[in-house]
Design a protein around this motif. Structure first.
Motif, PDB file in Angstrom:
ATOM      1  N   LEU A   3      32.064  11.775   5.392  1.00  0.00           N
ATOM      2  CA  LEU A   3      31.126  12.889   5.280  1.00  0.00           C
ATOM      3  C   LEU A   3      29.744  12.426   5.718  1.00  0.00           C
ATOM      4  N   GLU A   7      26.267  17.120   5.166  1.00  0.00           N
ATOM      5  CA  GLU A   7      27.457  17.775   4.610  1.00  0.00           C
ATOM      6  C   GLU A   7      27.500  17.628   3.095  1.00  0.00           C
ATOM      7  N   ALA A  11      27.580  20.740   0.621  1.00  0.00           N
ATOM      8  CA  ALA A  11      28.755  20.933  -0.246  1.00  0.00           C
ATOM      9  C   ALA A  11      28.364  21.138  -1.704  1.00  0.00           C
ATOM     10  N   ASP A  96      33.019  20.952  -6.187  1.00  0.00           N
ATOM     11  CA  ASP A  96      32.680  21.536  -4.882  1.00  0.00           C
ATOM     12  C   ASP A  96      32.710  20.479  -3.776  1.00  0.00           C
ATOM     13  N   LEU A  97      32.191  19.297  -4.090  1.00  0.00           N
ATOM     14  CA  LEU A  97      32.170  18.228  -3.100  1.00  0.00           C
ATOM     15  C   LEU A  97      33.594  17.786  -2.759  1.00  0.00           C
ATOM     16  N   TYR A 100      35.234  20.452  -0.557  1.00  0.00           N
ATOM     17  CA  TYR A 100      34.719  20.369   0.811  1.00  0.00           C
ATOM     18  C   TYR A 100      35.387  19.200   1.550  1.00  0.00           C
ATOM     19  N   TYR A 101      35.460  18.064   0.860  1.00  0.00           N
ATOM     20  CA  TYR A 101      36.021  16.858   1.486  1.00  0.00           C
ATOM     21  C   TYR A 101      37.510  17.030   1.757  1.00  0.00           C
ATOM     22  N   LYS A 104      37.919  19.206   4.785  1.00  0.00           N
ATOM     23  CA  LYS A 104      37.536  18.530   6.022  1.00  0.00           C
ATOM     24  C   LYS A 104      38.641  17.588   6.495  1.00  0.00           C
TER      25      LYS A 104
END
Length: 454
Positions: A3, A7, A11, A96-97, A100-101, A104
């Protein structure tokens, strides 16, 4: 972590309060005692702690970024130490992080939930996949709203599949974990009595476990154990549903089961034919766990031959029906956790273990609410035909005794008293199983047995 800094900020929906020229980061940490260089420290708050207090400490120990939801102390004192990012809620930021990860990376995720059997099922699924794919699996019991994100952060693009446990103690928790991890395939092992203290009914437990499907579409798959009392009734027009078990109506079923004190063998039957599996694990319950994994692997185009080869890579979680063969006794360490279903499964294993005497050392099963007394009596009764001697300590010991239909019962006021008396109770040739909920730490009894001079 794959990341960028931008980002990361996006995130977590964060605001940079203190910036720094070093924007490098490598992993996420929530414990300042374990901080390593260039970690991201996320400050969590609980009833008895406030991680925001330790943001400066985390940076001084080498973290490059601290994510907080409350400013404690002077920000001027942090200038030059690292970056401070403020968010609305750090628990939400952690999830949330991870979400997002996970998106991705885009790898396949298999989510495993259920009242019992999650860990064994996870271990089996990972092994079945391992001959074809590079697989990550949840370590230990990192399966809650803090632990699961930390597992996601261990991933990178070299992995093909992640097998993640989703645990819970109340409604809404698996919903959050499912939103974070977005399983492509969900597995539900069973609907037991664990967490009745919070959820009150098994219908509510079913509802909580079914939250794994909250973000499913037509491209997702749910695989359930059809031998469970509640799961055969699950139906859906929104995603693919697969049922496993013993009945001929199920998509994957097992027959010709053979049990020894070293392995469990069975034949799996599906539309594709019949295949023989030899699991290096004990207990008939692992047949049902394996069927869930086999069904999941077929969804990912893993051949039966590859699954069978993958069993050579099985890494079973410790304290899960772990056989410790001493010169004069056999010790079965099953101290990882306990529920009525897993207690009965463990007693079945004891019954099939060679020994002059079969001894069950049982402790409390926690989080059973109003069903606790009844459940402990039922397990005691179930042990009657499985064990020659029942040993117990803890709040529920009298209920075990009331259920056990033999006079051969030994109760102790404390775990320490029990350990002290082992030398007077254990004899050459005994087979002993030790099981209780994780919180009572019965592994101390296992250690004492290992060091016992008989």
């Amino acid at each position: 972590m794959e990341l960028s800094f931008d980002e990361l900020v996006l995130a977590v929906k964060g605001e940079i309060l203190v910036d720094n020229e070093n924007r490098n980061f490598n992993n996420v940490n929530t414990d300042t005692r374990k901080i390593e260089k260039d970690n991201v420290f996320i400050a969590l708050k609980g009833e008895n702690f406030n991680g925001n207090v330790y943001a400066k400490d985390a940076l001084e120990k080498g973290a490059s970024i601290a994510i907080i939801d409350e400013v404690v102390g002077s920000l001027e004192d942090i200038q030059g130490l690292g970056i401070i990012i403020k968010v609305k809620n750090t628990y939400d930021a952690l999830l949330d992080l991870a979400h997002y990860y996970r998106n991705k990376l885009g790898i396949k995720v298999i989510g495993v939930t259920g009242s019992t059997g999650k860990t064994s099922t996870k271990d089996l699924v990972a092994a079945f996949l391992s001959n074809k794919y590079k697989v990550f699996k949840t370590k230990g019991n990192f399966n809650n709203e803090v632990g699961l994100p930390l597992m996601v952060f261990q991933l990178d693009s070299t992995y093909d599949v992640a097998v993640l446990e989703l645990g819970m103690s109340d409604l809404g928790e698996i919903h959050k974990l499912a939103e974070c991890s977005r399983p492509n395939i969900g597995l539900i092992t069973n609907i037991g009595l664990s967490h009745l203290e919070n959820l009150k009914t098994r219908e509510n437990i079913l509802k909580a476990k079914m939250e794994i499907t909250d973000f499913f579409t037509k491209d997702n798959v749910l695989i359930v154990n059809g031998e469970d009392e509640y799961l055969p009734n699950v139906e859906s027009d929104f995603y693919k549903l697969i049922k496993t078990g013993y009945d001929e109506s199920f998509n994957f079923r097992a027959k010709d089961i053979e049990l020894t004190d070293k392995e469990t063998s069975f034949t799996v039957v599906s539309q594709e034919g019949e295949y023989r599996f030899n699991l290096p694990m004990v207990g008939a319950h692992n047949v049902l766990n394996a069927l869930l994994g086999i069904a999941a692997c077929r969804e990912l185009n893993v051949s039966y031959e590859d699954m069978i080869k993958g069993l050579d890579n099985l890494e079973a979680t410790s304290m899960r029906l772990q056989f410790i063969n001493k010169d004069k006794v056999t010790i079965i360490n099953d101290c990882y956790n306990a529920s009525p279903d897993s207690m009965k499964a463990a007693l079945d294993v004891l019954e099939n273990t060679k020994g002059k005497r079969k001894i069950a050392i049982l402790g409390n099963m926690n989080e059973l609410g109003n069903e606790s007394e009844k459940a402990h009596k039922e397990v005691g009764e179930y042990a009657t035909n499985k064990a020659d001697l029942l040993i117990s300590t803890g709040e529920e010991k009298e209920n075990y005794k009331m259920g056990f239909k033999k006079d051969s019962v030994k109760l102790y006021n404390t775990k320490e008293d029990l350990i002290e008396d082992l030398r007077n109770v254990i004899k050459e040739g005994d087979a002993i199983i030790i099981k209780a909920s994780r919180g009572v730490k019965f592994e101390e009894i296992v250690k004492a047995l290992e060091n016992l001079d008989i």
